[in-house]
Write an enzyme that holds these catalytic residues in place. Structure first.
Site, PDB file in Angstrom:
ATOM      1  N   TRP A 241       3.070 -30.112 -20.258  1.00  0.00           N
ATOM      2  CA  TRP A 241       2.280 -29.373 -21.231  1.00  0.00           C
ATOM      3  C   TRP A 241       2.642 -29.814 -22.654  1.00  0.00           C
ATOM      4  O   TRP A 241       2.897 -29.012 -23.521  1.00  0.00           O
ATOM      5  CB  TRP A 241       2.474 -27.876 -21.026  1.00  0.00           C
ATOM      6  N   CYS A 277      -3.422 -27.342 -15.381  1.00  0.00           N
ATOM      7  CA  CYS A 277      -3.975 -26.479 -14.334  1.00  0.00           C
ATOM      8  C   CYS A 277      -5.319 -26.954 -13.793  1.00  0.00           C
ATOM      9  O   CYS A 277      -5.538 -26.940 -12.580  1.00  0.00           O
ATOM     10  CB  CYS A 277      -4.071 -25.039 -14.825  1.00  0.00           C
ATOM     11  N   HIS A 335      -6.874 -20.427 -17.220  1.00  0.00           N
ATOM     12  CA  HIS A 335      -6.097 -20.975 -16.104  1.00  0.00           C
ATOM     13  C   HIS A 335      -7.045 -21.232 -14.943  1.00  0.00           C
ATOM     14  O   HIS A 335      -7.940 -20.434 -14.659  1.00  0.00           O
ATOM     15  CB  HIS A 335      -4.981 -20.021 -15.687  1.00  0.00           C
ATOM     16  N   ASP A 358      -3.716 -21.753  -5.547  1.00  0.00           N
ATOM     17  CA  ASP A 358      -3.348 -22.236  -6.881  1.00  0.00           C
ATOM     18  C   ASP A 358      -2.235 -23.276  -6.777  1.00  0.00           C
ATOM     19  O   ASP A 358      -1.084 -22.936  -6.525  1.00  0.00           O
ATOM     20  CB  ASP A 358      -2.900 -21.059  -7.752  1.00  0.00           C
ATOM     21  N   ASN A 398      -5.306  -8.818 -13.724  1.00  0.00           N
ATOM     22  CA  ASN A 398      -5.279  -7.368 -13.946  1.00  0.00           C
ATOM     23  C   ASN A 398      -4.115  -6.845 -14.776  1.00  0.00           C
ATOM     24  O   ASN A 398      -4.105  -5.659 -15.128  1.00  0.00           O
ATOM     25  CB  ASN A 398      -5.242  -6.632 -12.599  1.00  0.00           C
ATOM     26  N   LYS A 478     -11.458 -10.874 -36.749  1.00  0.00           N
ATOM     27  CA  LYS A 478     -12.804 -11.415 -36.597  1.00  0.00           C
ATOM     28  C   LYS A 478     -12.834 -12.845 -37.118  1.00  0.00           C
ATOM     29  O   LYS A 478     -12.214 -13.161 -38.134  1.00  0.00           O
ATOM     30  CB  LYS A 478     -13.815 -10.556 -37.361  1.00  0.00           C
ATOM     31  N   TYR A 516      -2.407 -24.219 -24.693  1.00  0.00           N
ATOM     32  CA  TYR A 516      -3.370 -23.354 -24.008  1.00  0.00           C
ATOM     33  C   TYR A 516      -2.701 -22.354 -23.084  1.00  0.00           C
ATOM     34  O   TYR A 516      -3.317 -21.364 -22.678  1.00  0.00           O
ATOM     35  CB  TYR A 516      -4.411 -24.190 -23.254  1.00  0.00           C
TER      36      TYR A 516
END
Length: 689
Positions: A241, A277, A335, A358, A398, A478, A516
């Site tokens: 990464w 990923c 992801h 995954d 979640n 914003k 990311y």
């Protein structure tokens, strides 16, 4: 006494068999069939033909280096009067002269892989074993008795036969699609996929036990997720990464799985550098589709990585509004994983259907880096007791996001609980089109609904269900709808006071470049305001200018910047925090096809790029690839240094090998700008029309 039969030849009838078994895209050079369905071969004898009154014929199929009947990797069966699709058996189609046509059927739960087929002929005088050839047996989503049966034809075409597709990246407000060449039918890929299984830890440690389980898509898919990363084994991809990919290939450069798989094979199973990923997920999708398991790539925006398995993602900010690394938890701006379709007879409840797999190495599962298959249905209803890795995937979509203030004395104060941030815009390519399909509803009930909170409470094994408090004083961030890479832009912090008294606060407003996966890199804008007063029922806006001169050098190939706003109300010491991830947009590559798009006829792609940055760009390279159109081509930029606003064009010649709808994917990279993407749909007309 009957003369012994002598074998003159064998016709495996690859073209009609492969066509009937929907494996024609592999070509007709070898027999590749799907389990649970019959295929036909012709055996040719020399001196005489088969005589049923004097010749007794039986067959043997074998898979693996040491086939055993006890493991189901060696099966012997005689001729039958009719075919039974529940077991290995064969029957005569036609017996004419010296040619004997036979129909052979495998059971729908046969082991997948390479097979050897032999024929044993016994007469009164002797027995002779004839080697008939080899074939490859795959899963069969068209067979109702197969564990991967998918009863919708257009979905089978999309999730098994489609060798190209789209993968979604970016952030939830700015979702972008990149074209990907899965290439499961390209030369040598099926052999590489089977080689992958043979190099797994399970196979190397106990080949007999491994091969005995190759009938089971649950087992096979779990092996694939472990082998796509190389963390524990001789797997395909090494993850990295950033920031430096000079000893390999940047993950954003890949346009498809084909080069990756061939390179791994060529390197004798040494890992390919590098993956992230979506690359891990795409390669897994290639392997699983190749083996016949319906599979689709999935992207989850604001994906949680819950390291403590407590369904909370803890984020710490110091008193200056800067992120502090106090927890291994993180929020990935996006992801990717895959879903595969299969039955789950290993589970008590009816969790047949899409299963999350995954291959990105995040956490270990049963001692190795893999994840799944986890039933999507179980995730939605919070049944985190089901195999495999359901609690981890449940948290990815979640988990509650909890912000903490880390004070100078080391004490921690909870600022905010956000139960809606994680798991948004869960996306996959729609069947039969380039539209994005939102599948969030498959994973969770509507955010904030009673069902959603009830499911969370059910899954909250550590009983740390947190509640969001109602606030009369709030803050949000914003931004403009679209911010282009290379430009200066403005962001706003909006303070809203719904109470009847004025609020006075300190406002810290900052921007920082991030990876990311949420890891911070460098601050690129900062504002610290004392005594910001917001009157009763008033909304006040403060702006922050973010300059390219400040963010350009530390921006990663994903172009993502985190905006954080922290407000501390003086009187009550109430703390407010808001965050937003901005994905800066690269210009699109303009791709034009010149020539008549006909199979086997030369075509030219004209690719146009304009420098959007206020600096010169050097060392530019275009990477062009398209399944059925062209193998990977690297084309250097014709201009050594591209000045701001300057346009460059390159031409790429190719000869389409396959007809139908094809995708030409192009990636442009240079010293200061990475991952500029574009793709062009091209409909190739068959040559014979």
């Amino acid at each position: 006494m009957a003369q012994a039969l002598e074998l003159a030849g064998i016709e495996l009838q690859c073209k009609p068999n492969n066509t009937a078994h929907r494996t024609a895209d592999f070509g007709f050079g070898r027999l590749i069939v799907r389990r649970g369905s019959r295929f036909t071969i012709t055996v040719i004898f020399t001196s005489r033909g088969y005589q049923p009154e004097s010749d007794k014929i039986s067959f043997t199929v074998e898979t693996g280096l040491a086939p055993l009947e006890t493991s189901g990797t060696k099966v012997q069966f005689p001729l039958s009067n009719s075919l039974d699709e529940n077991k290995w058996n064969a029957t005569i189609v036609r017996n004419g002269g010296s040619e004997l046509s036979l129909s052979i059927c495998s059971p729908a739960n046969a082991k997948i892989g390479r097979y050897t087929l032999k024929l044993l002929c016994t007469t009164q005088s002797q027995s002779t074993m004839f080697y008939l050839g080899q074939f490859i047996l795959l899963f069969n989503p068209w067979c109702p008795a197969d564990a991967v049966f998918l009863d919708v034809e257009n979905q089978r075409k999309e999730y098994v036969l489609n060798d190209q597709g789209l993968i979604y990246r970016g952030s939830r407000k700015f979702i972008s699609a990149i074209a990907w060449n899965f290439g499961q039918f390209e030369d040598g890929i099926v052999d590489i996929c089977l080689e992958l299984l043979d190099n797994s830890l399970n196979c190397l440690q106990n080949q007999d036990e491994d091969y005995s389980q190759r009938h089971d898509p649950v087992y096979i898919s779990r092996i694939v997720t472990a082998m796509v990363n190389c963390n524990d084994d001789k797997g395909i991809l090494l993850g990295k990464w950033g920031p430096n990919y000079s000893d390999g290939v940047s993950p954003t450069t890949w346009n498809g799985s084909i080069t990756i798989l061939r390179q791994w094979n060529k390197l004798s199973c040494q890992p390919v550098r590098y993956g992230q990923c979506w690359v891990f997920a795409a390669v897994a999708c290639t392997v699983l589709r190749c083996l016949g398991i319906p599979t689709r790539p999935i992207t989850n925006f604001n994906s949680a990585h819950d390291t403590e398995q407590n369904l909370t993602i803890d984020s710490f900010i110091d008193e200056n509004g800067k992120l502090v690394k106090e927890s291994r938890d993180s929020i990935w701006n996006f992801h990717c994983w895959v879903e595969s379709w299969m039955t789950r007879p290993d589970l008590k409840a009816d969790y047949t259907g899409w299963q999350v797999l995954d291959p990105t190495p995040q956490e270990k599962s049963e001692g190795i880096y893999c994840c799944g298959p986890a039933p999507v249905k179980a995730i939605k209803c919070g049944d985190v007791t089901q195999n495999f890795d359901t609690p981890f995937v449940f948290a990815e979509v979640n988990a509650d996001y909890v912000s903490w203030l880390l004070r100078k004395d080391g004490s921690k104060e909870q600022i905010m609980v956000n139960s809606r941030l994680v798991g948004q815009k869960i996306s996959t390519k729609a069947v039969g089109s380039d539209d994005r399909e939102d599948v969030t509803h498959n994973y969770k009930y509507e955010e904030g609904s009673e069902e959603e909170r009830s499911v969370f409470s059910k899954a909250d094994m550590k009983n740390k269900l947190l509640k969001e408090s109602e606030k009369t004083f709030s803050i949000k961030v914003k931004t403009d709808k679209l911010n282009m890479n290379g430009t200066d832009f403005k962001v706003s912090a909006i303070l809203s006071n719904q109470s009847s008294v004025a609020k006075s606060c300190r406002l810290i407003f900052c921007a920082q470049t991030i990876q990311y996966n949420g890891k911070p890199i460098k601050d690129c804008a900062w504002k610290d305001l004392d005594n910001v007063t917001v009157g009763p029922q008033e909304v006040k806006t403060e702006s922050l200018q973010v300059l390219y001169s400040e963010y350009g050098e530390s921006l990663t190939e994903h172009n993502q910047i985190l905006i954080l706003a922290l407000a501390v109300e003086y009187k009550t010491e109430e703390i407010l925090v808001a965050r937003k991830v901005i994905t800066l947009q690269n210009p699109e590559l303009c791709i034009k096809i010149v020539g008549e798009p006909v199979q086997y006829r030369d075509l030219t792609a004209e690719i146009c790029f304009t420098n959007p940055l206020p600096v010169n760009l050097c060392d530019g390279t275009f990477l062009v690839e398209g399944v059925g159109l062209t193998d990977e081509q690297r084309v250097p930029c014709p201009i050594k240094s591209i000045t701001p606003g300057q346009e460059v064009k390159v031409k790429v010649e190719f000869t389409p090998q396959k007809s139908g709808l094809r995708k030409l994917a192009v990636d442009f990279d240079c010293n200061k700008l990475k991952d500029v993407r574009g793709f062009k749909n091209v409909i190739i007309r068959p040559m014979n029309r």
